[in-house]
Design a protein around this motif. Structure first.
Motif, PDB file in Angstrom:
ATOM      1  N   UNK A 177       8.366 -10.763  -4.846  1.00 46.11           N
ATOM      2  CA  UNK A 177       7.595 -11.113  -6.035  1.00 46.11           C
ATOM      3  C   UNK A 177       6.938  -9.882  -6.642  1.00 46.11           C
ATOM      4  N   UNK A 178       6.432  -8.991  -5.780  1.00 47.00           N
ATOM      5  CA  UNK A 178       5.749  -7.780  -6.257  1.00 47.00           C
ATOM      6  C   UNK A 178       6.717  -6.670  -6.632  1.00 47.00           C
ATOM      7  N   UNK A 179       8.004  -6.860  -6.371  1.00 47.77           N
ATOM      8  CA  UNK A 179       9.000  -5.849  -6.726  1.00 47.77           C
ATOM      9  C   UNK A 179       8.843  -4.560  -5.938  1.00 47.77           C
ATOM     10  N   UNK A 180       8.535  -4.653  -4.654  1.00 43.69           N
ATOM     11  CA  UNK A 180       8.276  -3.461  -3.849  1.00 43.69           C
ATOM     12  C   UNK A 180       9.574  -2.736  -3.506  1.00 43.69           C
ATOM     13  N   UNK A 181       9.503  -1.410  -3.535  1.00 41.22           N
ATOM     14  CA  UNK A 181      10.663  -0.574  -3.221  1.00 41.22           C
ATOM     15  C   UNK A 181      10.953  -0.595  -1.724  1.00 41.22           C
ATOM     16  N   UNK A 182      12.219  -0.385  -1.330  1.00 42.69           N
ATOM     17  CA  UNK A 182      12.533  -0.297   0.101  1.00 42.69           C
ATOM     18  C   UNK A 182      11.809   0.885   0.741  1.00 42.69           C
ATOM     19  N   UNK A 183      11.530   0.744   2.028  1.00 43.75           N
ATOM     20  CA  UNK A 183      10.828   1.793   2.752  1.00 43.75           C
ATOM     21  C   UNK A 183      11.704   2.985   3.053  1.00 43.75           C
ATOM     22  N   UNK A 184      11.155   3.994   3.716  1.00 47.23           N
ATOM     23  CA  UNK A 184      11.873   5.258   3.940  1.00 47.23           C
ATOM     24  C   UNK A 184      13.060   5.153   4.880  1.00 47.23           C
ATOM     25  N   UNK A 185      13.185   4.059   5.639  1.00 47.44           N
ATOM     26  CA  UNK A 185      14.352   3.933   6.513  1.00 47.44           C
ATOM     27  C   UNK A 185      15.418   3.066   5.876  1.00 47.44           C
ATOM     28  N   UNK A 232       0.828  -1.215   0.000  1.00 40.53           N
ATOM     29  CA  UNK A 232       0.000   0.000   0.000  1.00 40.53           C
ATOM     30  C   UNK A 232       0.860   1.261   0.000  1.00 40.53           C
ATOM     31  N   UNK A 233       1.994   1.203   0.672  1.00 42.96           N
ATOM     32  CA  UNK A 233       2.920   2.345   0.648  1.00 42.96           C
ATOM     33  C   UNK A 233       3.518   2.509  -0.742  1.00 42.96           C
ATOM     34  N   UNK A 234       3.884   1.399  -1.364  1.00 47.51           N
ATOM     35  CA  UNK A 234       4.528   1.444  -2.678  1.00 47.51           C
ATOM     36  C   UNK A 234       3.562   1.917  -3.760  1.00 47.51           C
ATOM     37  N   UNK A 235       2.313   1.400  -3.754  1.00 47.67           N
ATOM     38  CA  UNK A 235       1.383   1.719  -4.840  1.00 47.67           C
ATOM     39  C   UNK A 235       0.817   3.132  -4.732  1.00 47.67           C
ATOM     40  N   UNK A 236       0.966   3.773  -3.576  1.00 51.64           N
ATOM     41  CA  UNK A 236       0.494   5.158  -3.427  1.00 51.64           C
ATOM     42  C   UNK A 236       1.656   6.156  -3.490  1.00 51.64           C
ATOM     43  N   UNK A 237       2.800   5.696  -3.964  1.00 53.39           N
ATOM     44  CA  UNK A 237       3.934   6.589  -4.094  1.00 53.39           C
ATOM     45  C   UNK A 237       4.460   7.082  -2.754  1.00 53.39           C
ATOM     46  N   UNK A 238       4.323   6.250  -1.721  1.00 49.06           N
ATOM     47  CA  UNK A 238       4.829   6.616  -0.412  1.00 49.06           C
ATOM     48  C   UNK A 238       3.932   7.549   0.378  1.00 49.06           C
ATOM     49  N   UNK A 239       2.710   7.785  -0.079  1.00 50.21           N
ATOM     50  CA  UNK A 239       1.808   8.700   0.602  1.00 50.21           C
ATOM     51  C   UNK A 239       0.952   8.034   1.674  1.00 50.21           C
ATOM     52  N   UNK A 240       0.643   6.748   1.516  1.00 52.62           N
ATOM     53  CA  UNK A 240      -0.246   6.056   2.453  1.00 52.62           C
ATOM     54  C   UNK A 240       0.334   4.691   2.802  1.00 52.62           C
ATOM     55  N   UNK A 241      -0.019   4.215   3.995  1.00 50.33           N
ATOM     56  CA  UNK A 241       0.335   2.853   4.393  1.00 50.33           C
ATOM     57  C   UNK A 241      -0.798   2.303   5.261  1.00 50.33           C
ATOM     58  N   UNK A 265      -4.900   3.903   8.289  1.00 49.90           N
ATOM     59  CA  UNK A 265      -4.109   4.377   7.157  1.00 49.90           C
ATOM     60  C   UNK A 265      -3.270   5.557   7.630  1.00 49.90           C
ATOM     61  N   UNK A 266      -1.956   5.368   7.647  1.00 51.79           N
ATOM     62  CA  UNK A 266      -1.040   6.475   7.921  1.00 51.79           C
ATOM     63  C   UNK A 266      -0.893   7.296   6.640  1.00 51.79           C
ATOM     64  N   UNK A 267      -1.115   8.599   6.738  1.00 46.76           N
ATOM     65  CA  UNK A 267      -0.953   9.477   5.579  1.00 46.76           C
ATOM     66  C   UNK A 267       0.267  10.357   5.805  1.00 46.76           C
ATOM     67  N   UNK A 268       1.157  10.383   4.800  1.00 47.80           N
ATOM     68  CA  UNK A 268       2.440  11.070   4.957  1.00 47.80           C
ATOM     69  C   UNK A 268       2.287  12.554   5.232  1.00 47.80           C
ATOM     70  N   UNK A 269       1.155  13.138   4.850  1.00 49.35           N
ATOM     71  CA  UNK A 269       0.964  14.580   5.037  1.00 49.35           C
ATOM     72  C   UNK A 269       0.714  14.942   6.495  1.00 49.35           C
ATOM     73  N   UNK A 270       0.384  13.955   7.352  1.00 49.11           N
ATOM     74  CA  UNK A 270       0.130  14.230   8.764  1.00 49.11           C
ATOM     75  C   UNK A 270      -1.237  14.848   8.981  1.00 49.11           C
ATOM     76  N   UNK A 271      -1.464  15.347  10.197  1.00 57.08           N
ATOM     77  CA  UNK A 271      -2.724  16.019  10.490  1.00 57.08           C
ATOM     78  C   UNK A 271      -3.869  15.097  10.838  1.00 57.08           C
ATOM     79  N   UNK A 272      -3.593  13.814  11.085  1.00 58.97           N
ATOM     80  CA  UNK A 272      -4.655  12.857  11.454  1.00 58.97           C
ATOM     81  C   UNK A 272      -5.802  12.882  10.450  1.00 58.97           C
ATOM     82  N   UNK A 273      -5.466  12.840   9.165  1.00 59.42           N
ATOM     83  CA  UNK A 273      -6.503  12.864   8.127  1.00 59.42           C
ATOM     84  C   UNK A 273      -7.447  11.678   8.243  1.00 59.42           C
ATOM     85  N   UNK A 274      -6.950  10.547   8.761  1.00 58.15           N
ATOM     86  CA  UNK A 274      -7.755   9.329   8.835  1.00 58.15           C
ATOM     87  C   UNK A 274      -8.098   8.955  10.270  1.00 58.15           C
TER      88      UNK A 274
END
Length: 777
Positions: A764-772, A700-709, A730-739
């Motif tokens: 298998x899905x070819x997911x990119x490494x996370x932000x850390x 979910x993080x990968x398919x949303x371009x790092x915006x959601x998880x 759903x954690x949203x990268x923009x913050x502010x407790x949107x969800x």
């Protein structure tokens, strides 16, 4: 009440339009049901829940079809059980043996479960504290789990004679009515009914247990002996346990005869006595004991005297201003909202609760293990319907109506002694809501989950509040395009259409449990169901699958119109990403991720209402069938990997449970082929279904371009439906407790990747490494 009979005639005509199950024959195959099993009259008039109604009405059905004289009973080990590879490991983690599931099919209580995602019929078997879900044929295992209130020690199996069980005993629990009417001296030869009961109890039930075959003394708890214990409960306003597991000896005989002089008083309330008996039985869960309940009373239960009707009136209390009737008795309080019908409803509630407590004994300790024998020792004019119904709940039971004859009472106890000897022989062989929030004070005390089935009659104000007609406003779902709630129709089945045609006055609505049965960080959960009613909501019939209603725990959120909408939007977004994940993963049903659809019902309730208009919004989902599991949380916590499945059984969070479900006798061709394809797709790595939740969160993080998880993944799993989840974060990268308050933004995303180890599915899905950096790739 004629409309109820007509309503059920309509229901019967609608049965051919719905899916039907099949009774299980002695050979584990479907057997045709009989219309004579439906028991419509009892359900229609709400007098007694049918003990084995046909499954066609969506209710409890017999677990095993009656065995004819030409059939030999099927041995437990021969009951068909087809499972998948995943299931063996899950079931081992829960401590559930294969034989326990076979026993559930053979002996357990069967009722219709909620359907699978494909809409196919499923059965739920309950036996000795284990719940087992199967497909329509009762052969394919879907899932199994232990009841939350099951004994800590699994009930011991009762082996056949000669099976080497050793040390098996019988526990006889005797409940004796000690209400005031037992003081009457209308039994010839005795000064009171109480004296007659205890004399016969000592001479004809206890004394014979001092000797067993061959004249040897009965051992209690001895190795290899066929021991026996006796407990005694006095039934008055409250229950008093006078004896706990006493050996049948001369001292006990003398004690019982002395009890004949005890002063009987007050009322004979069944419910406290049944509760006390159940607690005694729980203590025997881990031992090889047959449990034998003898319940003796001289009349109907008196529990209704202190109970309120659905309108809050104690209609069985004497009216201080009502005067005296012609027979010299005080007039009773009248309910201003009914014409006397409330008294019958209160009595019916008592009866149903008595039967539920007997049913619980069978569910937790084994229907084949508990024998309920009820004895009616009173005038023929007394109402013994509840006693008789109690004896029919479990397979091993008896009801004897004796009048006031001591001779008949002795004969009854002699018969019970014979049954006890038979049973004893069998036994002897072998996240948080956020700062500054105020907890609500209007929530009633937490209660137990109530049993009910589709088309069962529910009574307003007893265990459910019913909202129909003007009290019910709408059923809605969240529309992501308009970003608001939009109306959706009620459940539409062949039976519902028949009712709508024949009963234009039928009103649709909602039944909401009066007591919550569970709670989380932000919400409390209640039982719930859609209903139909023709009497304005005084009573209603459950329609469709069992549902769960969720309300906020905090006062401030009750007035926030965004609270439920945020939940629905978040779950809807998670469901869209799950659909994409399933298409990309392209594996079988066991690997699929699905989120429950959710709805918001708007009702009018002056008790829970948000404002002066009494408006209340109820968030509702379908009840999950299976062992509820949490695979990760919103703070980086990850469930332990199950031992034996390639994991080490360790977790970075002790409060999270590992995935657990299902299986043993696998469908080898299907499962092995699926597993081989899965491994090949993963580049030779051993992909496991346990990897799915973590891979999905990463996806979910990968398919949303790092915006959601999407995380906080919780729900149930089985190899037929895959993962059925609810209440995600759903954690949203923009913050502010949107969800919502549990959305921790970018820090929450980083917390996930700080503990995440990429697995075969991530690769298998070819997911990119996370932000850390995800150094564990």
């Amino acid at each position: 009440m004629g409309w109820i009979h007509k309503l059920f005639q309509a229901l019967r005509r609608g049965l051919d339009g719905d899916d039907h199950g099949a009774n299980l024959s002695a050979h584990g195959a479907p057997a045709p049901s009989s219309s004579s099993q439906l028991g419509l009259q009892a359900v229609a008039y709400g007098s007694v829940r049918p003990q084995e109604p046909a499954h066609a009405l969506g209710s409890r059905a017999p677990a095993v079809a009656p065995v004819t004289t030409l059939q030999r009973p099927l041995s437990t080990s021969a009951v068909t059980l087809i499972s998948h590879t995943h299931g063996r490991e899950r079931r081992e983690q829960r401590g559930i043996e294969r034989r326990e599931l076979q026993e559930a099919v053979k002996y357990g209580r069967r009722e219709q479960a909620n359907p699978g995602r494909d809409g196919q019929l499923r059965w739920r078997y309950t036996h000795k504290g284990v719940v087992y879900i199967t497909d329509e044929s009762s052969r394919h295992e879907i899932t199994s789990w232990r009841l939350d209130d099951a004994p800590d020690v699994p009930p011991a199996a009762i082996g056949p004679a000669g099976g080497g069980g050793g040390g098996g005993t019988a526990h006889v629990i005797v409940v004796v009515d000690h209400s005031g009417s037992m003081r009457k001296d209308d039994v010839p030869g005795y000064g009171s009914r109480t004296a007659a009961v205890y004399d016969c109890l000592a001479r004809d039930l206890v004394e014979p247990q001092l000797q067993v075959a061959g004249g040897s003394r009965m051992e209690v708890g001895g190795v290899g002996g066929v021991g026996g214990e006796i407990s005694l409960i006095h039934m008055q306003d409250q229950a008093e346990v006078l004896l706990r597991r006493r050996a049948p000896d001369a001292e006990l005989l003398q004690y019982l005869r002395g009890c004949g002089g005890c002063y009987a008083r007050s009322h004979g309330n069944y419910l406290p006595a049944l509760k006390a008996a159940l607690e005694l039985m729980r203590e025997d869960a881990g031992e090889q004991k047959q449990l034998f309940l003898v319940f003796l009373s001289d009349g109907a239960p008196s529990d209704h005297n202190e109970m309120e009707c659905p309108h809050g009136v104690r209609v069985w209390q004497a009216d201080p201003l009502g005067g005296v009737r012609g027979d010299g008795k005080r007039r009773l309080i009248q309910c201003p909202f009914s014409r006397g019908g409330c008294r019958a409803l209160v009595q019916q509630t008592v009866q149903l609760e008595c039967l539920d407590r007997i049913r619980t004994m069978g569910d937790l300790l084994g229907r084949d293990r508990v024998s309920v024998n009820t004895v009616a020792f009173g005038p023929a004019s007394e109402d013994f319907a509840v006693l008789q119904a109690m004896s029919k709940v479990l397979p091993r039971g008896s009801f004897q109506k004796l009048g006031l004859s001591a001779h008949c009472l002795r004969t009854a106890f002699t018969s019970l002694t014979s049954s006890l000897t038979t049973l004893r022989t069998e036994a002897g062989g072998g996240g948080g809501g956020g700062p500054g929030l105020t907890l609500r004070t209007d929530l009633r005390a937490k209660g137990q989950r109530q049993e009910y089935e589709e088309h069962q009659l529910l009574i307003n104000g007893i265990t459910f509040d019913i909202y129909v007609d003007r009290k019910f406003l709408s059923k809605c779902t969240y529309d992501k395009d308009s970003r608001d709630l939009v109306p959706v129709p009620f459940l539409d089945t062949a039976r519902v259409r028949i009712m709508r045609e024949e009963f234009p006055q039928v009103k649709w609505g909602l039944a909401h449990g009066r007591h919550c049965f569970s709670e989380g960080a932000e919400r409390v959960a209640f039982q719930c169901t859609e209903v139909v009613s023709v009497d304005g909501g005084a009573t209603a019939y459950a329609i469709g699958p069992r549902l769960v209603a969720k309300q906020s725990k905090h006062q401030e959120r009750l007035h926030d119109p965004k609270f439920h909408r945020t939940f629905c939007r978040t779950q809807g977004e998670a469901a869209d990403m799950a659909d994409l994940f399933n298409r990309r993963l392209a594996r079988g049903p066991a690997w699929q991720v699905n989120f429950l659809p959710c709805y918001v019902y708007k009702v009018i309730d002056g008790y829970y209402g948000y404002g002066g208009d009494g408006l209340m919004e109820v968030l509702v989902e379908q009840e999950l069938e299976g062992k509820f599991t949490k695979w990760n949380n919103n703070a980086g916590g990850v469930a332990a990997e199950p031992a034996g499945a390639g994991g080490n059984g360790r977790s970075n969070n002790p409060h999270l449970g590992a995935i657990v479900e299902l299986g043993e006798e696998q469908d080898e061709g299907e499962e092995e082929g699926e597993q081989e394809g899965a491994n090949n797709a993963a580049g030779g790595a051993a992909a496991r279904t346990e990897d799915v939740p973590q891979a999905f969160s990463h996806f979910t993080w990968d398919c949303t371009g790092g915006q959601k998880l999407v995380c906080d993944l919780q729900g149930v799993w089985n190899c037929t439906d895959g993962f059925t989840l609810t209440d995600p974060v759903i954690h949203h990268a923009s913050g502010g407790h949107r969800n919502g308050a549990t959305d921790k933004g970018q820090p929450g995303i980083q917390s996930f990747f700080a503990t995440h180890t990429c697995n075969a599915l991530c690769r298998q899905l070819g997911l990119r490494p996370g932000p850390v950096g995800d150094a564990r790739m």
